[in-house]
Design an enzyme around this catalytic site. Structure first.
Site, mmCIF file in Angstrom:
data_model
loop_
_atom_site.group_PDB
_atom_site.id
_atom_site.type_symbol
_atom_site.label_atom_id
_atom_site.label_comp_id
_atom_site.label_asym_id
_atom_site.label_seq_id
_atom_site.Cartn_x
_atom_site.Cartn_y
_atom_site.Cartn_z
ATOM 1 N N HIS A 132 0.868 -1.181 0.000
ATOM 2 C CA HIS A 132 0.000 0.000 0.000
ATOM 3 C C HIS A 132 0.907 1.233 0.000
ATOM 4 O O HIS A 132 2.030 1.170 0.511
ATOM 5 C CB HIS A 132 -0.835 -0.057 1.287
ATOM 6 C CG HIS A 132 -1.878 0.990 1.410
ATOM 7 N ND1 HIS A 132 -1.607 2.265 1.841
ATOM 8 C CD2 HIS A 132 -3.218 0.953 1.187
ATOM 9 C CE1 HIS A 132 -2.729 2.964 1.877
ATOM 10 N NE2 HIS A 132 -3.724 2.194 1.487
ATOM 11 N N ASP A 209 3.090 -4.420 8.215
ATOM 12 C CA ASP A 209 1.893 -3.605 8.043
ATOM 13 C C ASP A 209 0.701 -4.516 8.314
ATOM 14 O O ASP A 209 0.358 -5.370 7.497
ATOM 15 C CB ASP A 209 1.886 -3.039 6.619
ATOM 16 C CG ASP A 209 0.591 -2.308 6.282
ATOM 17 O OD1 ASP A 209 -0.370 -2.393 7.088
ATOM 18 O OD2 ASP A 209 0.535 -1.678 5.217
ATOM 19 N N GLN A 212 -4.465 -4.943 7.297
ATOM 20 C CA GLN A 212 -5.470 -5.905 6.827
ATOM 21 C C GLN A 212 -5.395 -7.244 7.547
ATOM 22 O O GLN A 212 -6.194 -8.137 7.259
ATOM 23 C CB GLN A 212 -5.314 -6.134 5.308
ATOM 24 C CG GLN A 212 -5.497 -4.899 4.448
ATOM 25 C CD GLN A 212 -6.929 -4.363 4.428
ATOM 26 O OE1 GLN A 212 -7.866 -4.993 4.902
ATOM 27 N NE2 GLN A 212 -7.097 -3.167 3.882
ATOM 28 N N LYS A 235 -10.500 -0.278 10.721
ATOM 29 C CA LYS A 235 -10.729 -1.484 9.914
ATOM 30 C C LYS A 235 -11.096 -2.679 10.784
ATOM 31 O O LYS A 235 -11.282 -3.786 10.294
ATOM 32 C CB LYS A 235 -9.473 -1.821 9.103
ATOM 33 C CG LYS A 235 -9.115 -0.770 8.054
ATOM 34 C CD LYS A 235 -7.993 -1.282 7.184
ATOM 35 C CE LYS A 235 -7.270 -0.194 6.438
ATOM 36 N NZ LYS A 235 -8.029 0.393 5.343
ATOM 37 N N CYS A 374 -4.952 2.412 -3.534
ATOM 38 C CA CYS A 374 -3.693 2.931 -2.958
ATOM 39 C C CYS A 374 -2.557 1.924 -3.124
ATOM 40 O O CYS A 374 -1.682 1.817 -2.245
ATOM 41 C CB CYS A 374 -3.864 3.314 -1.488
ATOM 42 S SG CYS A 374 -5.087 4.583 -1.231
HETATM 43 N N1 C6P Z 1 -6.284 0.467 2.857
HETATM 44 C C1 C6P Z 1 -8.153 0.134 1.370
HETATM 45 O O1 C6P Z 1 -9.253 0.429 0.907
HETATM 46 P P1 C6P Z 1 -4.901 3.864 6.997
HETATM 47 O O2 C6P Z 1 -5.501 4.651 5.870
HETATM 48 O O3 C6P Z 1 -3.672 4.531 7.537
HETATM 49 O O4 C6P Z 1 -5.889 3.486 8.043
HETATM 50 O O5 C6P Z 1 -4.441 2.469 6.378
HETATM 51 C C2 C6P Z 1 -3.495 2.470 5.360
HETATM 52 C C3 C6P Z 1 -3.259 1.084 4.852
HETATM 53 C C4 C6P Z 1 -2.016 0.518 5.030
HETATM 54 N N2 C6P Z 1 -1.761 -0.727 4.619
HETATM 55 C C5 C6P Z 1 -2.699 -1.489 4.037
HETATM 56 C C6 C6P Z 1 -2.361 -2.889 3.628
HETATM 57 C C7 C6P Z 1 -3.970 -0.963 3.821
HETATM 58 O O6 C6P Z 1 -4.898 -1.733 3.242
HETATM 59 C C8 C6P Z 1 -4.262 0.363 4.222
HETATM 60 C C9 C6P Z 1 -5.603 0.971 3.966
HETATM 61 C C10 C6P Z 1 -7.633 0.915 2.551
HETATM 62 O O7 C6P Z 1 -7.489 -0.797 0.924
HETATM 63 C C11 C6P Z 1 -7.740 2.388 2.332
HETATM 64 S S1 C6P Z 1 -6.716 2.963 1.026
#
Ligand code: C6P
Length: 417
Positions: A132, A209, A212, A235, A374
């Site tokens: 991401h 990370d 997910q 999430k 993203c």
């Molecule tokens: N992915 C998706 O729709 P944040 O925005 O900081 O809470 O999470 C960022 C992020 C980092 N790593 C992974 C693997 C992610 O999936 C995400 C967030 C969302 O896939 C929003 S772009």
């Protein structure tokens, strides 16, 4: 069509759906909401909504500052939440749980604080092609500032990390290996424990990370022996605006503060300061108090269901979804086989742009995400501009997937493909 386990799970999960008020909505008369966008953000159960409501009604005060009744109560609630989150990921201590705004901020904290202190020009940071942007851009910014070098573990045509190349890249003696536990596009669950152990053998630290993974299956930081873990509250049934950085204690102790201001100090003079203890050293300014408490409630809620049943349920959903969606002519599904992935199905349909798929699905009340999610470099690798993505969580069921499949057939009819 349902497997035995799915039938059992769906029976259990009927009550659970009632915990999420938004799932009762109709997007227009007679068209109930089918929410298949939990990888973007999950829905919130009453337990979380009511905890935050109650906090604002009855306990609202700033924390760590006052000695009055409400301030002490709010501080206790905030710290209790930190302890619950520590327990949830099996952190040895709640002092190793730093509250951030989200995964993105947690990774930026490491890149800024640890990266600028302990890395130097020419050091290698090993990432992967499936990251991401949140696990790419902070390292790009760092590299532009101090001259670190970035290398990437490739993604195979099956949507897995190429572990042979990973092992070759370890010969470069990277200082840090930073990768996603689960891809938000391919759904791939990476073999984190093995990769962490391999990276440690060459002296690298590892950042995982967990955006997910932590919401969807049990993540045990001690078992993984991971150095840094980043994840987001929103999430995993929690509110937006709250995330977590877990790190090994000795790392946090040595890292300088990321942001300066109130609460992160012990003593301030006109020209210098002494930093507070961990984790407060990294929590400058008034934090997201209600949100941290809401995340504590989310963790309690997830524990009440159990992370194993959650993972099993999503495994059933993804297996069924891949079988059903994959059998539609013209559909391509990206990512590995269901056993190697979590509850994410990204796909394309020949002759139809993913945004058009999402638009027509929306007419059916079905919320999915379309775009690059993203993860532009991964889409470049797949030679795609965009994919359509359905993602699942505890409140989804097989019936909703049947509706999704019907709606995709309707897309085909409309476009004549
Ligand atoms: N992915 C998706 O729709 P944040 O925005 O900081 O809470 O999470 C960022 C992020 C980092 N790593 C992974 C693997 C992610 O999936 C995400 C967030 C969302 O896939 C929003 S772009």
């Amino acid at each position: 069509m349902e497997t035995q386990t799915s039938v059992e799970l769906n029976k259990d999960l009927k009550d659970l759906r009632a915990d999420f008020p938004v799932l009762e909505r109709q997007v227009k008369p007679g068209v109930p909401l089918i929410y298949l966008d939990s990888a973007a953000t999950s829905q919130k159960p009453l337990a979380v909504i009511e905890t935050m409501d109650e906090f604002y009604r009855m306990s609202n005060a700033n924390i760590h500052r006052g000695i009055h009744f409400l301030a002490e109560e709010a501080t206790l609630m905030y710290e209790k939440s930190r302890a619950r989150i520590a327990h949830f990921i099996n952190s040895p201590s709640s002092k190793q749980i730093v509250f951030t705004r989200n995964t993105t901020e947690a990774i930026n904290l490491v890149a800024y604080s640890w990266g600028r202190t302990f890395l130097k020009e020419g050091d290698t940071i090993l990432l992967t092609e499936m990251e991401h942007h949140s696990n790419l851009v902070p390292w790009q910014i760092l590299s532009a500032a101090i001259g670190t070098k970035l290398e990437f573990i490739p993604v195979t045509p099956d949507g897995l990390l190429d572990l042979e190349v990973f092992h070759n890249l370890l010969d470069l003696h990277p200082k840090l290996v930073s990768f996603t536990h689960m891809s938000n596009v391919l759904g791939t669950i990476n073999p984190a424990k093995q990769m962490i152990s391999d990276a440690h053998q060459t002296g690298a630290l590892v950042l995982l990370d967990g955006a997910q993974s932590v919401p969807h299956f049990g993540v045990d930081v001690q078992d993984l022996d991971v150095d840094f873990l980043a994840f987001s509250g929103h999430k995993m049934c929690g509110p937006t605006g709250i995330g977590v950085l877990y790190a090994k204690r000795e790392l946090l102790e040595k890292m300088p503060p990321f942001l300066g201001g109130g609460d992160m100090i012990k003593r301030v003079h006109l020209r210098e300061f002494t930093a507070n203890e961990i984790p407060y050293k990294f929590e400058a300014g008034t934090p997201a108090i209600a949100e941290a408490i809401g995340l504590g409630a989310a963790v309690t809620y997830l524990n009440s269901i159990g992370m194993e049943p959650i993972a099993k349920h999503e495994q059933n959903l993804v297996q069924y979804a891949i079988d059903q969606i994959g059998s539609i002519e013209g559909v391509t599904i990206y990512g590995p086989t269901p056993e190697q992935k979590g509850g994410v199905v990204s796909f394309t349909l020949d002759g139809v742009h993913p945004h058009d798929i999402a638009q027509i699905l929306d007419d059916h009340g079905i919320a999915i995400r379309a775009g690059h999610h993203c993860a532009m470099p991964l889409h470049d690798k797949l030679q795609l501009n965009a994919t359509a993505r359905a993602s699942f969580y505890i409140y989804n069921n097989l019936n909703e997937i049947d509706h999704l499949v019907e709606a995709i057939y309707n897309v085909k009819n409309i476009f004549g493909v």
